[in-house]
Scaffold this active site. Sequence first.
Site, PDB file in Angstrom:
ATOM      1  N   PRO A   1      -8.161  -0.871  -4.627  1.00 58.08           N
ATOM      2  CA  PRO A   1      -8.732  -1.571  -3.474  1.00 58.08           C
ATOM      3  C   PRO A   1      -7.797  -1.497  -2.270  1.00 58.08           C
ATOM      4  O   PRO A   1      -6.577  -1.551  -2.430  1.00 58.08           O
ATOM      5  CB  PRO A   1      -8.843  -3.025  -3.950  1.00 58.08           C
ATOM      6  CG  PRO A   1      -8.752  -2.989  -5.419  1.00 58.08           C
ATOM      7  CD  PRO A   1      -8.011  -1.757  -5.797  1.00 58.08           C
ATOM      8  N   GLY A   2      -8.380  -1.340  -1.113  1.00 56.14           N
ATOM      9  CA  GLY A   2      -7.598  -1.387   0.122  1.00 56.14           C
ATOM     10  C   GLY A   2      -6.868  -0.115   0.466  1.00 56.14           C
ATOM     11  O   GLY A   2      -6.075  -0.089   1.395  1.00 56.14           O
TER      12      GLY A   2
ATOM     13  N   GLY B   1      -8.259   2.543   1.601  1.00 56.40           N
ATOM     14  CA  GLY B   1      -8.898   3.234   2.718  1.00 56.40           C
ATOM     15  C   GLY B   1     -10.088   4.088   2.328  1.00 56.40           C
ATOM     16  O   GLY B   1     -10.423   5.024   3.043  1.00 56.40           O
TER      17      GLY B   1
ATOM     18  N   GLU C   1      11.280   3.724 -15.087  1.00 55.94           N
ATOM     19  CA  GLU C   1      10.611   5.011 -14.849  1.00 55.94           C
ATOM     20  C   GLU C   1      11.592   6.175 -15.002  1.00 55.94           C
ATOM     21  O   GLU C   1      11.229   7.239 -15.503  1.00 55.94           O
ATOM     22  CB  GLU C   1       9.961   5.044 -13.474  1.00 55.94           C
ATOM     23  CG  GLU C   1       8.837   4.020 -13.266  1.00 55.94           C
ATOM     24  CD  GLU C   1       7.776   4.066 -14.351  1.00 55.94           C
ATOM     25  OE1 GLU C   1       7.493   5.164 -14.900  1.00 55.94           O
ATOM     26  OE2 GLU C   1       7.223   3.000 -14.675  1.00 55.94           O
TER      27      GLU C   1
ATOM     28  N   HIS D   1      11.718   7.092 -18.648  1.00 54.65           N
ATOM     29  CA  HIS D   1      10.596   7.948 -19.064  1.00 54.65           C
ATOM     30  C   HIS D   1      10.848   9.386 -18.629  1.00 54.65           C
ATOM     31  O   HIS D   1      10.710  10.329 -19.406  1.00 54.65           O
ATOM     32  CB  HIS D   1       9.294   7.494 -18.392  1.00 54.65           C
ATOM     33  CG  HIS D   1       8.696   6.251 -18.977  1.00 54.65           C
ATOM     34  ND1 HIS D   1       8.404   6.114 -20.303  1.00 54.65           N
ATOM     35  CD2 HIS D   1       8.284   5.105 -18.382  1.00 54.65           C
ATOM     36  CE1 HIS D   1       7.856   4.918 -20.504  1.00 54.65           C
ATOM     37  NE2 HIS D   1       7.777   4.286 -19.360  1.00 54.65           N
TER      38      HIS D   1
HETATM   39  P1  ADP Z   1     -11.141   0.269   0.351  1.00 51.80           P
HETATM   40  O1  ADP Z   1     -12.530   0.606   0.752  1.00 51.80           O
HETATM   41  O2  ADP Z   1     -10.429   1.413  -0.301  1.00 51.80           O
HETATM   42  O3  ADP Z   1     -11.015  -0.970  -0.449  1.00 51.80           O
HETATM   43  P2  ADP Z   1     -10.833   0.017   3.166  1.00 51.80           P
HETATM   44  O4  ADP Z   1     -11.221   1.381   3.581  1.00 51.80           O
HETATM   45  O5  ADP Z   1     -11.854  -1.028   3.330  1.00 51.80           O
HETATM   46  O6  ADP Z   1     -10.300   0.003   1.680  1.00 51.80           O
HETATM   47  O7  ADP Z   1      -9.499  -0.361   3.925  1.00 51.80           O
HETATM   48  C1  ADP Z   1      -9.309  -1.633   4.480  1.00 51.80           C
HETATM   49  C2  ADP Z   1      -8.533  -1.522   5.753  1.00 51.80           C
HETATM   50  O8  ADP Z   1      -7.198  -1.138   5.489  1.00 51.80           O
HETATM   51  C3  ADP Z   1      -9.044  -0.493   6.708  1.00 51.80           C
HETATM   52  O9  ADP Z   1     -10.038  -1.000   7.517  1.00 51.80           O
HETATM   53  C4  ADP Z   1      -7.810  -0.121   7.491  1.00 51.80           C
HETATM   54  O10 ADP Z   1      -7.632  -1.026   8.533  1.00 51.80           O
HETATM   55  C5  ADP Z   1      -6.704  -0.308   6.509  1.00 51.80           C
HETATM   56  N1  ADP Z   1      -6.292   0.961   5.913  1.00 51.80           N
HETATM   57  C6  ADP Z   1      -6.344   1.277   4.605  1.00 51.80           C
HETATM   58  N2  ADP Z   1      -5.859   2.514   4.381  1.00 51.80           N
HETATM   59  C7  ADP Z   1      -5.475   2.997   5.572  1.00 51.80           C
HETATM   60  C8  ADP Z   1      -4.906   4.234   5.999  1.00 51.80           C
HETATM   61  N3  ADP Z   1      -4.602   5.216   5.146  1.00 51.80           N
HETATM   62  N4  ADP Z   1      -4.652   4.397   7.315  1.00 51.80           N
HETATM   63  C9  ADP Z   1      -4.944   3.412   8.188  1.00 51.80           C
HETATM   64  N5  ADP Z   1      -5.477   2.226   7.855  1.00 51.80           N
HETATM   65  C10 ADP Z   1      -5.748   2.007   6.564  1.00 51.80           C
HETATM   66 ZN    ZN Z   2       6.714   2.566 -18.919  1.00 54.43          ZN
END
Ligand code: ADP
Ligand code: ZN
Length: 613
Positions: A204-205, A207, A425, A428
Amino acid sequence: MKRFGKNFFGVLVFLVLLALVFSLFLTPSIQENNLTINQLVQKIDAGQVKSIVVHGDTLQVTLTDGAKAVSQKEAETGVVETLKNYGVEQNALQKVELRVENQSGAQYWAGLLLPVVLPTLAMILLFWWLFRQAKGGANQAFNFGKVNIKLFSANRDKVTFKDVAGLKEPKEELEEVVDFLRNPKKFLDIGARIPRGVLLMGPPGTGKTLLARATAGESNVPFFHLSASEFVEMFVGVGASRVRDLFQTAKRAAPSIIFIDEIDAVGRERGAGLGGGHDEREQTLNQILVEMDGFERDSNVIVMAATNRPDVLDAALLRPGRFDRRVVLDLPDIKDREEILKIHGRGKPLGKEVNLKVIAVRTPGFAGADLANLMNEAAILAARNDKKEVSQLDLLSSIEKVMLGPARKSRAISEHEKKITAYHEAGHALVAAAVKGADPVHKVSIVSRGMAGGYTLKLPLEERHLKTKTEFLADLAVSFGGFISESVVFKDVSTGSSNDLRQATELAHRLVTQYGMSEKLGPRTFGKTQDLIFLGRELSSERDYSEATSGVIDNEVDSFIKRAFDAARKIITTHRNVLDKIAEALMERETLEQDEFYAIVKSFNLKQVGIKA
Ligand code: ADP
Ligand code: ZN
Ligand code: MG
């Protein structure tokens, strides 16, 4: 309610217009100079009237001085008679030009019918409107099949690859999709099969959603965005019809991108749930598969989907022709974190002393979303203190805020934990590099992933379907590397090894009971295993051996484990200096790619250790 209000207003306007038309027909068009009959008679007597034109009951009077006036006679009485009744002088009247104009047929009928027909029509219209309202309301209950598709138009909220930091490989992968959407002919002419489905996988998060939008932004096509959970709402059968609706809309807008976010909400393995197979989710999933199969070769619609649970997806989704492109998004490493911070620092005035690299160093395990959040928190902090610039201190204190926030707490790593993880790590990786039969190390990282604090990625040189006992023993030794390294370096062990130990135990057990690799027990299997799909894919095992054999199995499992453990321990104690070097590099750089790792190891000239099979 809003719609009703609007229509109600419409009805009102209509009625007012109607009333206006009415009044035009029913009242004389010329309102100027209304004369009563008395006044008219007086004017005739005074010789001031030149002519009178009779229109039904309306008298259009032209005076001798050219002025015009209007008067009204009694209905159903002749003009002359009316005037006489009012005592007009015969002589005077004879001097007046008197002309009776018959009403035209249409006018006559209009005059007769309009007062009846128009109100009736108005009533009918009003009823029709109300009826439609009511039906619309009722319809809304049957309207679930229509999707609430979010369309990001090209200009609004436009995101491009420039707004996505890091994620180099995923971007390269998606460039191809962009290229196709921009110029499909080039690909079709050469007979290439175009990617239909692209599955973005990652924690999650990281991008995924952002990257999907950026793909649309780059290729400048309509982007239909829908979260999979929106397919499955209250009523049965809705999901499938929404899918149809979504695909139809997208096909009409082709070239276009459909983006199904969080697809695991509908794409879970079918038949894995308790209680029968034909639930709503499955039908929705089936419909998605049907729609994807139904694409013509040249339909320029690309389906993208995102998930952070690729492991639970139905195999049918991943078949060629469906989501056959898979793009993995990892948590950002130190370089990428700095880039992401830079992107989100745009438009925020940063102080001169701000060093984003330091922030990146301090934020292992942060996803892109966390970093975006961090920047925002820092800006909020600065604003709260009435400052015009975001300072390094604001950024540093925001790290804590984001880390201690409930969502990412588990991912936060302190300096000490970072050290433990680095040595774990490194253990490993070192064993993997020194033991014969182990797969080459691909990547070592202390960036946390899911439950693990870090990971050592080993990949076989070539695709393999068979594995030998030597290789299994090497795997066993490698999985003990982390545990041993911790105990040697810190004279203590952490909970970080529990997963390794469980995997090792399971592997050793399989060597004995399934692969016949124990010399003492000989070439046979122990226990009948069965897939119990309705119990959520758990393996159940039925015992088909004696109590005595059970003891021997345990001993053999222990013996495998001991052999591997001792070998690993020997490697780590004799190469403690190498271990330190790897761990140091990890603490500094967090992620070591294959060549970086082997560059460190090579300088020590490790002797390859074999474990006797
Ligand atoms: P996911 O869908 O993978 O859970 P999101 O695409 O909704 O994550 O990302 C949430 C926010 O995090 C984006 O709107 C952006 O602001 C920020 N973000 C995440 N990854 C990046 C990235 N590689 N570059 C710039 N901003 C990012
Ligand atoms: Zn391990
Ligand atoms: Mg998302």
